[in-house]
Design an enzyme around this catalytic site. Sequence first.
Site, PDB file in Angstrom:
ATOM      1  N   GLU C 119      70.363  62.866  60.990  1.00  0.00           N
ATOM      2  CA  GLU C 119      70.042  61.600  60.126  1.00  0.00           C
ATOM      3  C   GLU C 119      70.725  60.573  60.625  1.00  0.00           C
ATOM      4  OE1 GLU C 119      70.095  61.285  56.085  1.00  0.00           O
ATOM      5  OE2 GLU C 119      69.645  59.286  56.028  1.00  0.00           O
ATOM      6  N   LYS C 250      69.960  78.923  44.252  1.00  0.00           N
ATOM      7  CA  LYS C 250      69.070  78.442  45.364  1.00  0.00           C
ATOM      8  C   LYS C 250      68.044  77.366  44.687  1.00  0.00           C
ATOM      9  CE  LYS C 250      70.789  80.912  48.619  1.00  0.00           C
ATOM     10  NZ  LYS C 250      70.154  81.910  49.468  1.00  0.00           N
ATOM     11  N   ASP C 324      75.709  78.276  53.206  1.00  0.00           N
ATOM     12  CA  ASP C 324      74.319  78.640  53.010  1.00  0.00           C
ATOM     13  C   ASP C 324      73.625  77.201  52.815  1.00  0.00           C
ATOM     14  OD1 ASP C 324      71.739  79.164  52.349  1.00  0.00           O
ATOM     15  OD2 ASP C 324      72.300  80.965  51.331  1.00  0.00           O
ATOM     16  N   HIS C 414      70.230  51.463  58.434  1.00  0.00           N
ATOM     17  CA  HIS C 414      69.382  52.422  58.720  1.00  0.00           C
ATOM     18  C   HIS C 414      68.616  51.881  60.173  1.00  0.00           C
ATOM     19  CE1 HIS C 414      70.571  54.702  55.332  1.00  0.00           C
ATOM     20  NE2 HIS C 414      70.099  55.631  55.834  1.00  0.00           N
TER      21      HIS C 414
END
Lengths: 421, 421, 421, 421
Positions: C119, C250, C324, C414
């Site tokens: 990004e 998770k 992770d 951006h």
Amino acid sequence: MTIPSHVIEMLKKVRGRFAAEPIAQRMLPSDAEFTTLRPQRNATQASVDKYWARLHDPASQADQDALADPLTMANPDQFSANIENFIGTVKVPVGIIGPLRISGLNANGDFHVPMATTEAALVASYARGAYAATKSGGITAALLYEGVIRTPAFVFDNLFNAGLFVEWVVREIDALKAAAEGTTRHGKLVSVEPIVDNNVVFLICRYTTGDAAGQNMVTIATNALCEDIAARCTVPMKAWYIEGNFSGDKKASFLGLVTGRGRKVSATVTLSGAVVEKTLGTSVQAMLDYAQVANLGSHLSGQLGAQAHFANGLAALYIATGQDAACVAESAIGITRMEARGDDLFCSVTLPNILVGSVGGGTSLPSQSAGLNILGLKGEGQASALAEVAAAVCLCGEISIVAAISAGHFTRAHENLARRK
Amino acid sequence: MTIPSHVIEMLKKVRGRFAAEPIAQRMLPSDAEFTTLRPQRNATQASVDKYWARLHDPASQADQDALADPLTMANPDQFSANIENFIGTVKVPVGIIGPLRISGLNANGDFHVPMATTEAALVASYARGAYAATKSGGITAALLYEGVIRTPAFVFDNLFNAGLFVEWVVREIDALKAAAEGTTRHGKLVSVEPIVDNNVVFLICRYTTGDAAGQNMVTIATNALCEDIAARCTVPMKAWYIEGNFSGDKKASFLGLVTGRGRKVSATVTLSGAVVEKTLGTSVQAMLDYAQVANLGSHLSGQLGAQAHFANGLAALYIATGQDAACVAESAIGITRMEARGDDLFCSVTLPNILVGSVGGGTSLPSQSAGLNILGLKGEGQASALAEVAAAVCLCGEISIVAAISAGHFTRAHENLARRK
Amino acid sequence: MTIPSHVIEMLKKVRGRFAAEPIAQRMLPSDAEFTTLRPQRNATQASVDKYWARLHDPASQADQDALADPLTMANPDQFSANIENFIGTVKVPVGIIGPLRISGLNANGDFHVPMATTEAALVASYARGAYAATKSGGITAALLYEGVIRTPAFVFDNLFNAGLFVEWVVREIDALKAAAEGTTRHGKLVSVEPIVDNNVVFLICRYTTGDAAGQNMVTIATNALCEDIAARCTVPMKAWYIEGNFSGDKKASFLGLVTGRGRKVSATVTLSGAVVEKTLGTSVQAMLDYAQVANLGSHLSGQLGAQAHFANGLAALYIATGQDAACVAESAIGITRMEARGDDLFCSVTLPNILVGSVGGGTSLPSQSAGLNILGLKGEGQASALAEVAAAVCLCGEISIVAAISAGHFTRAHENLARRK
Amino acid sequence: MTIPSHVIEMLKKVRGRFAAEPIAQRMLPSDAEFTTLRPQRNATQASVDKYWARLHDPASQADQDALADPLTMANPDQFSANIENFIGTVKVPVGIIGPLRISGLNANGDFHVPMATTEAALVASYARGAYAATKSGGITAALLYEGVIRTPAFVFDNLFNAGLFVEWVVREIDALKAAAEGTTRHGKLVSVEPIVDNNVVFLICRYTTGDAAGQNMVTIATNALCEDIAARCTVPMKAWYIEGNFSGDKKASFLGLVTGRGRKVSATVTLSGAVVEKTLGTSVQAMLDYAQVANLGSHLSGQLGAQAHFANGLAALYIATGQDAACVAESAIGITRMEARGDDLFCSVTLPNILVGSVGGGTSLPSQSAGLNILGLKGEGQASALAEVAAAVCLCGEISIVAAISAGHFTRAHENLARRK
């Protein structure tokens, strides 16, 4: 000490009273005979007496007299549209606050607000907030949105049929709207939004409900809509349910917070620094400092929105004016904000889910009707104003509790006012 | 059509009643004179009359008679420990269900349960659930945990001092416990858990509260604990607050769902297939099918747990027995489960946050006391049983509503029983 | 217009591409033959080639070269402990920020932090935050708590047996702890808390996990604990599961927000007014004003806590250091706070669920190992410091985005940095 | 033992390493000199070398070689549109699963899916799920909805001006839509919904974004919309912000769960009983039994929806195909359902927030592009299919983990496959 001590404590407490075997015994189902109460829809002296005959032992004649008092028994049938198996009335004390000045889109003027509660200090606290708000020029309030929802669910074999169903509904929406609105003079179906989870489709049916809180109205209208679907839609359907436990009826939900269910109202007042000091005994800065911590607490404990005790004001007002007290569960969510405005304190509440009516429900019972009359908000055309009053009352409560906690007065107030118990 | 139609609709509705300028005018603060109600703690005939003099117009003498009826006015002072600015009582109709057989750890026997509500069909529905449960051998219930919490907050300059504070609290915990428990005969401080967010420390203070619901008790005890800290702790503190809006008092929160606040109870019954068919007019499979959809709805709408309408049963029981109706906001969360057990239906509810007392609060007012006496659960030693009854009642409601919706009877029941309005 | 326009729009979009019948056809299951990939644990040149033979068409040789490049294929087996069915490596660009000064309980010094992302503007934004923080004297950070959890579930016939089971676990806790800890050198079972929902008992097993993130460690240890229970507990049990979908593994959960899962860290810096103006191009007041609105947005949209974009910092750091990446789902919750401190700006983040290790997982792969080496935090004794770095990085991101949005620069950044696409 | 033992434990752990005074010292800000990295947008050999010169010590030449390898350094500038301060690439191992048969509205055929992860057992587990699904005829999938949102916030002095603002927006919506859409060839503004909280108005701006994930697109378009408002709206405005922290960008939220943000997809397969037994080594009933407990766990721990580990599948797919890995935070919510269908097992997932693009972001980098090519879903016209693949992959993961836990294999799989560490 791997097991938390409170768990061990609790087990000891249980064990203290019972040995293992008796507990097992005690918790078994039993086939002992019983005779059930015969249901009664129409309350009469005779039906009430018959119930009480059953209730004596453990209850006493004095208990009967307290519930089935002469005023109540003068016309027990007046309660028949509101309750079954009637045995009398419970008397909830009502206190009054006001005048509460409201400059609302719908409610306008100086109101005296009846509040029914058994919690000492509650009325005094709201009264204090009302005084501070009125002293500061009153509360501005606006009904921003209304829309009671029902969310029937439709179950299909698979995703594909669910899709065909949505398409059918979109195509037939005018007929469905007619079917729904055919059941009611006041309800209008404002929108129907399908939510698909694979083979299950929920339809969020959103209505305006005139001056009623409207839960029954939207149930009946949505049922007609569903039956029209069931009669005409040819997509094979496994089942449909009038409510998919999605609408948030009688429970707090993020759907309610995000999109609203019921009437959404913002109410606001800017308290002058002088009022904060003289009336509330604290300072603007102290209130702002606490507000910051309170906001943090709301996040960390996983509340829906951030507020202190909307439930207190809503429950007291709902009970005093014949609203559905169970709706406190869904109504008592939203946002309280406090911000500096120069030396003054901007205070605001927004409640997305106020469920109130000025007609229907318990509003026509004598003492509840009196509650609405005290407000001058009984009957047609008043529900929006009533919703604005509800929000304004909540704002009073927020002001008072934030002031009390920031000043360290909270505990004392509760100690003093509940002093007799 | 980029703006949703319901937004446009709502704007039209507002516009229909007002032109822009008058609205602005209407919503401004006002400095008009007003005289506020003088607060009254001790209710007398005179104080009540004085308030009513103020309330006439819009309210009438009939309204006064409905609230300040002779029975109420025979002894207005009996309400003084429960309310301020007293003007009378609102009469909430009470219906009875039962016998409800409970084989509980604490509650044991066949109970008749008073429920106060103005929502037609509610009592009938719970009565039906009670009948089905009792017919199936009764409801097994167990109080699993108890622990009312207060969460004072302490603010420091920085994280380091927050850490030192936690260490101090841990070191001094015995003295702090003594300070807290010194204020109460019945309250016991079970655990204190610090939650740190940088420079702010919340202490989750968890108490058992004997037979009281206990909110005042834990407030007063925690206040003593905080004052002991403030007096003796040398870590520089910017402020402390008796409640950091963290405990979930009077509002639904995930903290309450996860760790409980108040009494946690599970109640369960296995309905025989025959009872489901004869009493409830549906089938086990139909109830299971609906339960699956209802569970999906609870997830998708962001509820706290999954249940249908705990709030109805709790509000009705709380009002009828002098509990705090505002606590419905926090109590009405939890889990309802239905599972197949051969041909029968296992049904269970778990409510983590039941807030009830058999002493204190509104329990000693005459009609509320009568409510407890009907249950045989007034006074010392009964709060745990009362909590089990509350859960059992909720289970009855869940059974009945799931049966009604699965059978397509839900709408009809509401149409018929609210028929007079 | 009862159906929202976006629903109609979406239906048109679908219909535009298909007619009804072809869709039905298209969505049917198919019995066509297929040959599945043979699973490969040990990656070799041959195994990789074999897979690619299958993948050519639609993929090309260039694609194979991009994933199975010479460096990767020099030693494909080095990945065998981290992946199955290996076909190469995806190259995620890494940018560097720093020096980021951290005065932490565990991390201490000036760090350069590698961040892996695709990004545009992300690294630049975090770098800016790091500069502002370091310029202001650096970030104070502290690991407040650690405790990875597993929550096995045990199912019984009824509530009574569930209660007996809890009692058994409490009695046997020392043996169970030994069983769990017997599987691991580094894991310690810190607490076991039973949560009962009628006939189902979850055990919240909380471990410290040394320098590993620890999910496998706690799984294996808890499995041993469960097997010890299964072998010795005589309460009749219907089933047990190693995880009752309760631990928040998770996924974002309120349990994680309230009690933490993983390492909990607070990080804080007070930015001088001058730094806010010169480095961040805005003002303290502008940042505070926006922070208030951002907090409101977090409540109204139902977030878990209140923060802007922890996920960006965490995902970039996790990927760059062999953590992770899926744990971003559970880690990216918590609280960002900004408050005035005189003319300066107090900024704080608290993340309750950081899941990182300085050993284990992907940390020993060459490029991930390099990421840890850049931080100087590879190997034993570094996990707590790494968690503090993670929180400090998030703080940098919060500072930068709040500054950018408050100054109106967010969009421009951006636009410029993703300019080539 | 009023303080929980884990708190005491944790304090000891901290104390074990430090005495109080050194900690205080250690946590103070420092004014020591530092030189910051000069930001670099365009990566070159020289710029990378310069950074590494700084990073040596603690990092080594081997570390540099691992990140800044020859393939990466052959053309460092290719990463310049995706990252700043570039120092190399981290190599995340990629495994392959498939063929995964998908009968989707958009994706159709047998796919091989690349998954990037360092968690052992993950790819093997998803591969097993894919095999079971394909063996059962494949996964039916449908994109149900798409709509990336931005939610700018507008702040006014009071509620009244907020109302006037909403009215202005409604009136000017066509011009505003034109302004927004003028910035983009692919983005379409589908709806604008105002949410009012007193003096603050959020506009939920919902776009379709063609084949891009679209976050930048909607930011730029919404910025244009806001600037058009700022230029022309005469209602006095205190401030506006491009994002009110309301859209759920990069974080889990109930708004996302309820209304979706990104692409919403349902995917479903009915596994035959034989496949469950042979491929998954368990039984339909065992999976259903566990699913019930897992659903309970999701409620009690306060998750958003109910699922096992969407995050694993999404993170692995996102990284392998150049998506934004931080979006896992918002994407990894939704619903997994399993139900009996005769002797077979109906399995379904619905993900309301998949954020993927087949163009833009990291999709054009060589190894990420290869990931998309393996799927055959690179470039224009493929984003919807990619979203369906994402959901189908998640479904494979849910099937596999539920099977493993229900069969008691979960721990063993993790032990074996992470065997080398």
